[in-house]
Design a protein around this motif. Structure first.
Motif, mmCIF file in Angstrom:
data_model
loop_
_atom_site.group_PDB
_atom_site.id
_atom_site.type_symbol
_atom_site.label_atom_id
_atom_site.label_comp_id
_atom_site.label_asym_id
_atom_site.label_seq_id
_atom_site.Cartn_x
_atom_site.Cartn_y
_atom_site.Cartn_z
ATOM 1 N N ARG A 70 0.857 -1.189 0.000
ATOM 2 C CA ARG A 70 0.000 0.000 0.000
ATOM 3 C C ARG A 70 0.893 1.240 0.000
ATOM 4 N NH1 ARG A 70 -4.376 -3.046 -1.025
ATOM 5 N NH2 ARG A 70 -4.516 -4.760 0.438
ATOM 6 N N VAL B 138 2.141 4.903 0.787
ATOM 7 C CA VAL B 138 2.002 5.934 1.821
ATOM 8 C C VAL B 138 2.823 7.148 1.391
ATOM 9 C CG1 VAL B 138 2.419 6.497 4.250
ATOM 10 C CG2 VAL B 138 1.755 4.180 3.602
ATOM 11 N N TYR C 204 -2.853 4.819 -0.158
ATOM 12 C CA TYR C 204 -3.501 4.239 1.024
ATOM 13 C C TYR C 204 -3.556 5.264 2.155
ATOM 14 C CZ TYR C 204 -4.015 1.022 5.024
ATOM 15 O OH TYR C 204 -4.434 0.388 6.151
ATOM 16 N N CYS C 205 -2.459 5.996 2.343
ATOM 17 C CA CYS C 205 -2.433 6.964 3.426
ATOM 18 C C CYS C 205 -1.607 8.169 3.006
ATOM 19 C CB CYS C 205 -1.838 6.343 4.681
ATOM 20 S SG CYS C 205 -1.663 7.526 6.015
ATOM 21 N N ALA D 101 -0.111 11.604 4.824
ATOM 22 C CA ALA D 101 0.058 12.244 6.136
ATOM 23 C C ALA D 101 0.881 13.508 5.986
ATOM 24 C CB ALA D 101 0.753 11.281 7.094
ATOM 25 N N VAL E 53 -4.064 13.722 8.485
ATOM 26 C CA VAL E 53 -3.995 12.367 7.922
ATOM 27 C C VAL E 53 -5.209 12.135 7.048
ATOM 28 C CG1 VAL E 53 -4.238 9.926 8.487
ATOM 29 C CG2 VAL E 53 -2.644 11.287 9.749
ATOM 30 N N MET F 125 -6.726 8.781 5.109
ATOM 31 C CA MET F 125 -6.604 7.363 4.751
ATOM 32 C C MET F 125 -7.622 7.074 3.653
ATOM 33 S SD MET F 125 -4.471 5.867 6.974
ATOM 34 C CE MET F 125 -4.853 4.163 6.684
ATOM 35 N N PRO G 215 -8.528 3.666 2.428
ATOM 36 C CA PRO G 215 -8.563 2.211 2.228
ATOM 37 C C PRO G 215 -9.688 1.770 1.302
ATOM 38 C CG PRO G 215 -9.343 2.791 4.417
ATOM 39 C CD PRO G 215 -8.844 4.055 3.800
ATOM 40 N N PRO H 276 -3.879 5.579 11.123
ATOM 41 C CA PRO H 276 -3.403 4.515 10.214
ATOM 42 C C PRO H 276 -3.207 3.189 10.924
ATOM 43 C CG PRO H 276 -1.840 6.376 10.275
ATOM 44 C CD PRO H 276 -2.938 6.708 11.219
ATOM 45 N N THR I 39 -6.563 1.496 11.343
ATOM 46 C CA THR I 39 -7.048 1.022 10.030
ATOM 47 C C THR I 39 -6.269 -0.222 9.600
ATOM 48 O OG1 THR I 39 -7.475 3.344 9.511
ATOM 49 C CG2 THR I 39 -7.561 1.798 7.688
ATOM 50 N N ASN I 40 -4.942 -0.189 9.782
ATOM 51 C CA ASN I 40 -4.101 -1.330 9.376
ATOM 52 C C ASN I 40 -4.485 -2.601 10.107
ATOM 53 O OD1 ASN I 40 -2.646 0.484 7.954
ATOM 54 N ND2 ASN I 40 -0.747 0.288 9.084
ATOM 55 N N ASN J 159 -12.327 7.785 6.758
ATOM 56 C CA ASN J 159 -11.518 7.080 5.761
ATOM 57 C C ASN J 159 -12.242 7.041 4.426
ATOM 58 O OD1 ASN J 159 -9.563 6.664 7.626
ATOM 59 N ND2 ASN J 159 -10.013 4.512 7.988
#
Length: 1508
Positions: free
Chosen positions: A781, A783, A817-818, A820, A854, A856, A858, A1452, A1455-1456, A1507
């Motif tokens: 993913r 980032v 995916y993320c 930040a 942040v 996210m 997903p 994150p 979520t992970n 998200n």
């Protein structure tokens, strides 16, 4: 050329100057403005104003252009405005470049991609003001005062540490009249606040447009949940060219007088040309500090060599022997000392290991360097005097040992510390051999640091090859901006320069930061012929154009761009040329090169005098590259990568390109692979790592037929590329930056380049963007982390983030995916600027990055979730039951011991009514003590003997009849604090024939949430009277109370503090034992208030079962630390002592808040064998007494007397809590076997109890076997299946048996849908049949019909006669190999969780506790967690026990972990303060109250992340 193009290959064109429309002085002024803005000397507004003014006269020239492209388009390095050209201006002068090769084509592509997207409205995260870096008006509630700045540092320090958890927020489904506030309600009656739900609605709207094709829905009847494997796209491009043939460099030149080794060259120049300058070092103002001559280099190296070999000893043994490794720790501004130390080591055959200077104990990557030093066996570090003084010291004055480092002896190499060698001592200068010369460190993608060994022979051969390729001649001047300790900086600036007696001007990084133009000025003033730089240095020099007028670069014959392989180096080169061509820079002198730590220099563009073919560029399709295929992009202008060649192969080397994964087959000509070099100039091994060495340094490329290409070994370079026409090498990325997402390859550097092209860049810093990938749920993913400027507002940053997402998605066709954003200057730095990627990734994964924003996504990028499950039709009943088997398995049913066999029925008949039992005890044993109530100090607050209790009950009964004018059968609410009064009034009600309802009193500090619950129970139970104390009576009628409820609507309130003492009336005799004895009200975890009816028969049967199970009799003492208002807690507190005659020591759990050790001290003081508590009490003790066991031991607390400690619960056993409790108090004598759990529910408050685990009874076997623990596969559990696995298996869930089934209780497991019986070890609903089942729900709305089947239901097939009660809990029975007291095999009951609480997501059933357990493990600062669903979105609420800075770190990680362990995408992450998640008295989370509070915006969250 045209034919080649039509074959789908590359188009090449000579680079030439770009014609510019703006005059030079305007361009310079614009660039100065740009620099001022980037350094913060001017505001954005001022910048735009001045810029508009400058451009005003030229605007008409560039009309007719798409306005979105009129914004100054730029990419990293290109700070020049490149005016977009009108279509009619296509015909250009011959020296202009082809449009396709403009390096800012990428920027235009990004602009166009963003224009294509309509702004998708995404919900902005909500943030509490103290968390904001810059507050935003809409995202948070404005505070009362605007003067005080937001406090970011203190976090929770200003809040009181002890936070009262709300006992029960409010009860769901509150009757309309109870709340004054008008609340918007949704269809299911849940109050909704417009702000939160509109954001969730926005999120749902965003998610309603899935970008990926929806999954095909089908259900595989298999335990393994199959992750959706990405099927390769049949239309994806495939390589079509022939197999490549290896590319050979020109033959090495033969020179007669080459020295036989590098040291021989140094000796030769040091003795024959001692005055020739070798190296000039500069200070931070750019002034030359010292010039090292070749004579000085030789003499000082000899002096150091002599000292190292002869003057360092331990215990008369020389400290160093030839071949030993020595660390070289020199600052970047002292190349002279480094060079002397490096050659000094080589002279005595020591192996230098150059490393960075460690500045603090926690430097980024420092620990890995320590591991390298340890594995190389380094025990001596050479450094300078100034550097040694600057290193952190221990108290002894010695340099501290850094984290992960071996113990080092530090030796200062300054002249005064060196010994002069005797006249007859000369170092032995050998010919170059295959021994190790030096070790260069390299940090891999996974953050491990390896040492690459380079032999003397390879070092010499590499110097030869560089000399030939670069055409170096003696006494040339070279400017070096790179780190001289490793890589190209070392090869050109320390090794090859000495070989050719060149003069190196070394520019330190610290000078570049102060004056980015310094290297150009030095080229000018020293008339340098060669400069070695990185594209970053070229970009920086463009920003400071103030002093450019005075420089001239015509002396340069070669400008070596060491990172020419980066995708953005091309734009730096172009922009640099645009500006400096007017200053004498010739286009052809720019020479990009490609190198790697393993293979050293791989390829370099030759200087123009060598007569090589012109340089080439290629515009490649990103889509093709992601499939490792080279396609020239002709139509799709959006997703392209422009790359420049890195020149020709090194002399004497053979280069080929092999497949990245698996066997190293040769690539086809139009395929991207890893470049491999076969040459005698590469590194030879990773020090001490033979396994990886074989893979990297001893690769043998194979042809398609599997035949080795040659018999020589090749070295893998870690560079991805291909060989173009004219034998030019092209590099498109690095293995270290490679991210394989859903089978397609993306390069981190390309994504950075796209991010840099997103305008406006004013919110983040250009050079501070990191891109890496994480593996989550079996795929990588992407980032992206960037540093945000301090003046950027929330909205600005959020808008920039959404633009970044769109640009990357459009150009690379990959989801981020993320994303930040962190505060300025907080990302870990690499030693010479840039970002330390692996350390950034490490901090991200540890939750230590502290981002200020942040996002996210997903939902958009996780496309490999398991298929949603579809329910299958169950097997019909007719075919399955045969005797005692269902579907071939034993029917899952079990029962406790037979009551009749244990006790004669006469006694049971005599003890049928509790009021009769108390009367009988009062007469038979009047002075026998039944109750002992302890206060917070541990002293006895009140007691009650049988007679005292009887007398008080009589007085209450009299008060009810005379004062309250109540009739038999009336309902009475008892609102008392835990104590003897509550028990006495309970029996007083029974004496008067009234039906008691115990109610927890409202909390004086929290009336708003606790009083409505009291009001509701009183109303729903139809109580006609409230009995209470004077203090609570005042509270119920107080002014504060009227704010929460209508105080006029209370029924009659009687206080029982002074009651009449006259002779009582006749005690009431119920006509039938089936009549109602009392009502038991409790709020379930789903927030539903449920009152159950308990008959006299059920009440006495319950007491009888508990008495038999726990072997209670008058001489026993038990300690109870439970709330006395409902369930088993009420039964143990109010009923059991009267029935069995034992003495109960009562410890109100509330008192533990002021004295945590109260319960355990009482158990020890009274030497109690049996004690009961709740999970919340156990948790309080574990958390509050964790560090105090020694103090308790000193105070004499001894728990060895405890045989059974039972946790009363209506949930799955909390195995981790019970284990940690046992472990913690083992030191105080608590037996590991003493703690056990119980299970009860609304329909039957006591189904299982595990008594007497120790002592004689256990030895006699009456207690039955110890509870067993099994491990379930969580993935199977989601499909309602039980699959046992080994302990420690992945996805395993430990489940402890819930205790031993009580006498007279029968349990069966039934299918929730068909209501048929299930087999052994099958998951279903637990059904109970027992004389002490409750007789039904008591509700005010007359919904008994709805729940009738909860209390009297029958199986649909099999034994259809027995009446069962449905517990509402999922579980299973499993026959074990252990034997019960009666010699039968033991059936263990395992409770999995409440059916009402389960979450149905993607067709699977999840238990909130499992998700919460995973989340709590995700970060040390998560104190508690609760999950619930809202319109198919999973919402996770976490309590942050730490500084508010950490709030965004959790998003994150949460979520992970949920994705990885539960295959679920979290929709919303809410970070709140400790104590916000409501918990009831049993320690159970009230998730539905939390949900209502969240939707009504009452949680005051620190941060809410939506998200995407």
């Amino acid at each position: 050329m045209a034919e080649r193009c039509s074959a789908g290959f590359l188009l090449m064109e000579p680079t030439a100057a770009i014609s510019m429309t703006l005059p030079a002085e305007v361009r310079e002024k614009l660039a100065e403005l740009e620099l001022e803005l980037s350094e913060g000397d001017i505001t954005q507004k001022g910048y735009e104003k001045k810029r508009a003014k400058l451009l005003a006269p030229y605007i008409p020239q560039i009309q007719g252009v798409d306005p979105s492209l009129q914004i100054e388009t730029r990419i990293h390095g290109s700070s020049q405005p490149v005016p977009a050209v009108h279509k009619q201006q296509k015909s250009r002068s011959s020296n202009s470049r082809d449009e396709r090769f403009r390096s800012d084509v990428h920027t235009e592509a990004v602009q166009a991609a963003l224009a294509k997207y309509k702004e998708r409205k995404m919900p902005m995260p909500s943030k509490r003001r103290s968390v904001l870096v810059q507050s935003s008006v809409e995202a948070c509630t404005p505070p009362d005062n605007h003067s005080a700045p937001p406090d970011v540092t203190t976090g929770l320090s200003q809040r009181s540490i002890h936070i009262e958890r709300p006992q029960l927020a409010s009860v769901r489904g509150v009757p309309r009249g109870l709340h004054n506030t008008t609340i918007l309600e949704t269809a299911d009656g849940v109050p909704v606040n417009s702000r939160v739900s509109s954001k969730i609605q926005q999120l749902l709207n965003t998610l309603k447009r899935p970008k990926r094709p929806p999954l095909r829905e089908f259900f595989l009847d298999d335990f393994e949940e199959l992750l959706d494997v990405q099927q390769p796209d049949p239309n994806q491009p495939k390589p079509e060219g022939p197999a490549m043939s290896p590319l050979a460099g020109e033959p090495p030149g033969v020179v007669t007088n080459w020295p036989p080794s590098l040291l021989a060259a140094m000796q030769r120049w040091g003795t024959t040309q001692p005055k020739t300058p070798c190296l000039t070092s500069l200070d931070n103002s750019g002034k030359p500090v010292y010039t090292l001559t070749y004579g000085k280099l030789w003499s000082r190296s000899v002096k150091l060599a002599y000292t190292l070999l002869n003057k360092l000893s331990t215990k008369n043994e020389p400290l160093l022997r030839p071949g030993d490794r020595v660390a070289l720790v020199f600052p970047n501004n002292d190349p002279v000392m480094f060079m002397v130390a490096f050659y000094g080591c080589l002279l005595v055959e020591l192996v230098p290991v150059p490393i960075e200077v460690p500045l603090t104990r926690k430097d980024a990557g420092s620990q890995q360097i320590g591991f390298l030093l340890g594995s190389c066996g380094v025990n001596l570090a050479l450094t300078t005097d100034a550097c040694q003084k600057g290193l952190p010291k221990a108290q002894t004055g010695e340099v501290v040992t850094f984290k992960g480092w071996p113990r080092l002896l530090w030796f200062v190499t300054d002249g005064k510390h060196l010994a002069k060698p005797p006249k007859d001592w000369h170092p032995l200068v050998r010919d170059a051999s295959n021994d190790i010369a030096y070790i260069e460190y390299k940090t891999s993608k996974e953050d491990s640091t390896m040492g690459i060994t380079v032999s003397h022979a390879a070092m010499l051969a590499h110097c030869h090859a560089l000399t030939q390729a670069c055409g170096y001649t003696e006494a040339e001047t070279i400017t070096n901006v790179l780190d001289f300790k490793r890589d190209a900086g070392l090869w050109h600036g320390v090794l090859t320069s000495v070989m050719n007696r060149m003069h190196v001007i070394s520019i330190p990084y610290s000078l570049m930061k102060v004056n980015p133009l310094s290297w150009i000025q030095k080229v000018h003033s020293y008339k340098a012929r060669v400069a070695v730089v990185k594209s970053r240095d070229m970009h920086w020099s463009l920003l400071s154009q103030r002093d450019q007028r005075d420089v001239n670069l015509s002396s340069l014959r070669m400008l070596i761009v060491a990172d020419g392989a980066n995708p953005w180096s091309i734009s730096s080169c172009d922009a640099f040329l645009n500006v400096f061509q007017a200053r004498g820079l010739r286009p052809e002198v720019i020479c990009p090169c490609a190198s790697s730590s393993e293979a050293l220099t791989v390829a370099i563009r030759r200087p123009p005098e060598m007569g090589v073919p012109p340089p080439g560029k290629a515009v490649l399709s990103m889509t093709g590259l992601s499939h490792s295929v080279i396609r020239v992009d002709s139509e799709e202008k959006l997703s392209v990568l422009t790359v420049q060649d890195v020149g020709q192969v090194m002399p004497g080397a053979l280069v080929c390109v092999v497949r990245v994964e698996g066997t190293p087959y040769l690539c086809k000509t139009d395929e991207v692979g890893e470049i491999c070099v076969g040459s005698n100039t590469t590194g030879i091994a990773y020090y001490g790592l033979p396994g990886i060495t074989k893979n990297i340094f001893e690769t043998i490329p194979l042809t398609a037929a599997g035949v080795p290409l040659t018999d020589r070994h090749f070295t893998r370079t870690g560079l991805l590329g291909f060989v173009g026409p004219d034998k030019l090498v092209f590099v498109v990325g690095k293995i270290d930056g490679l991210m394989v997402v859903s089978g397609r390859r993306h390069n981190a550097d390309d994504i950075v380049a796209t991010a840099l092209a997103v305008e406006p860049m004013k919110f983040v810093y250009r050079g501070r963007i990191a891109v890496f990938s994480l593996t989550v749920l079996h795929d990588e993913r992407v980032v992206v982390v960037a540093e945000q400027r301090p003046d950027a507002s929330e909205e600005d940053s959020f808008q920039w983030m959404s633009r970044i997402l769109q640009a990357i998605d459009s150009i690379h066709q990959v989801g981020v995916y993320c994303l930040a954003l962190v505060p300025a200057n907080t990302l870990p730095k690499a030693p010479l600027g840039g970002i330390h990627i692996s350390e950034t990734k490490q901090r991200f994964l540890e939750g230590a990055l502290h981002p200020c924003n942040v996002l996210m996504c997903p939902h958009t990028c996780v496309t490999n979730l398991p298929k949603p499950r579809q329910k299958q039709p169950e097997v019909g009943p007719a075919s399955v039951v045969v005797g005692n088997l269902v579907a071939g398995k034993r029917i899952a049913q079990a029962c406790g011991r037979d009551v009749a066999a244990l006790e004669d029925n006469d006694q049971a008949r005599k003890f049928l009514y509790m009021q009769d039992v108390l009367q009988w005890r009062a007469h038979a044993t009047p002075d026998h003590p039944l109750f002992l109530l302890l206060n917070a100090k541990g002293t006895v607050a009140s007691t009650a003997t049988c007679m005292q209790l009887h007398k008080r009950a009589e007085r209450v009964a009299l008060g009810l009849v005379e004062k309250g004018r109540l009739n038999a059968g009336d309902h009475v609410a008892l609102v008392y604090p835990p104590g003897v009064d509550l028990i006495a009034t309970f029996y007083g009600c029974l004496y008067a024939g009234c039906v008691p309802v115990t109610v927890r009193p409202p909390h004086p500090q929290n009336l708003a949430t606790t009083l409505p619950t009291v009001r509701m129970i009183v109303e729903v139970s139809k109580s006609v009277c409230i009995l209470t104390t004077q203090a609570i009576m005042k509270l119920l009628k107080s002014k504060e109370a009227s704010a929460a409820v209508d105080v006029k609507s209370w029924p009659v309130i009687l206080d029982t503090d002074d009651l009449p003492r006259k002779k009582p009336l006749q005690i009431y005799k119920p006509p039938s034992p089936e009549m109602l004895a009392y009502l038991d009200f409790s709020v379930s975890t789903t927030g539903i208030l449920a009152g159950v009816k308990m008959s006299h028969a059920a009440t006495s049967a319950l007491c009888r079962s508990i008495k038999l199970q726990c072997e209670l009799y008058p001489s026993r003492q038990i300690a109870i630390c439970l709330d006395p208002y409902c369930g088993l807690g009420f039964a143990l507190w109010c009923l059991c002592s009267v029935y069995s005659g034992h003495q109960s020591i009562l410890v109100p759990p509330l008192e533990l808040e002021s004295n945590v050790s109260l319960w355990l001290s009482a158990v020890s003081q009274f030497k109690v064998r049996v004690t009961f508590c709740s999970y919340s009490v156990m948790e309080m003790c574990t958390k509050g007494l964790g560090t105090q066991t020694d103090t308790l031991r000193v105070k004499g607390v001894n728990l060895s007397c405890v045989r059974t400690c039972m946790v009363v619960a209506e949930e799955r056993p909390r195995i981790t809590l019970t284990q940690s409790f046992s472990k913690l108090f083992k030191d105080l004598g608590l037996s590991a076997r003493a703690v056990s759990t119980t299970f009860g529910c609304r329909v039957n408050v006591a189904v299982c109890l595990q008594p007497n685990r120790l002592g004689k009874l256990a030895e006699q076997g009456t207690a039955g076997p110890d509870p067993t623990t099994v491990y379930l596969d969580m993935r199977a559990l989601r499909h309602d299946r039980v699959r046992l696995v080994e302990r420690g298996s992945p996805h395993s869930l430990p489940l402890m048996e819930s205790g031993k089934i009580l006498p007279g209780v029968r349990v069966i497991i039934a299918n929730t849908e068909t209501k048929g019986p299930l087999g052994d070890s099958h998951l279903g609903e637990i059904w109970v049949s027992s004389p002490h089942n409750a007789t039904g729900y008591y509700t005010v709305y007359g919904e008994e019909a709805l729940h009738a089947d909860h209390f009297s239901t029958k199986l649909s097939f099999g034994d259809t006669a027995t009446v069962w009660a449905r517990s509402g809990y999922l579980g299973f029975l499993r026959r074990t190999d252990l034997t019960d007291a009666n010699g039968e095999r033991h059936d263990a009951l395992y409770v999995v969780g409440s059916l009402n609480e389960t979450l149905e997501l993607r067709g699977m059933r999840y238990h909130p506790i499992d998700i919460e357990t995973s989340v709590i493990r995700a970060h040390k600062s998560i104190a508690e967690c609760a999950v619930f669903t809202w319109t198919n979105l999973l919402v996770v609420v976490v309590e942050l026990d730490g500084s508010e800075q950490e709030a965004l770190d959790l998003v994150p990680l949460v979520t992970n972990v949920v994705l990885e362990e539960h295959y679920l995408i979290v929709g919303v992450v809410v970070v709140v303060d400790p104590g916000v998640i409501p918990i009831n008295s049993r320690g159970e989370k009230q998730r539905m109250h939390l949900r209502d509070g969240f939707l009504a915006d009452q949680l005051d969250p620190i941060y809410v992340a939506y998200n995407m």
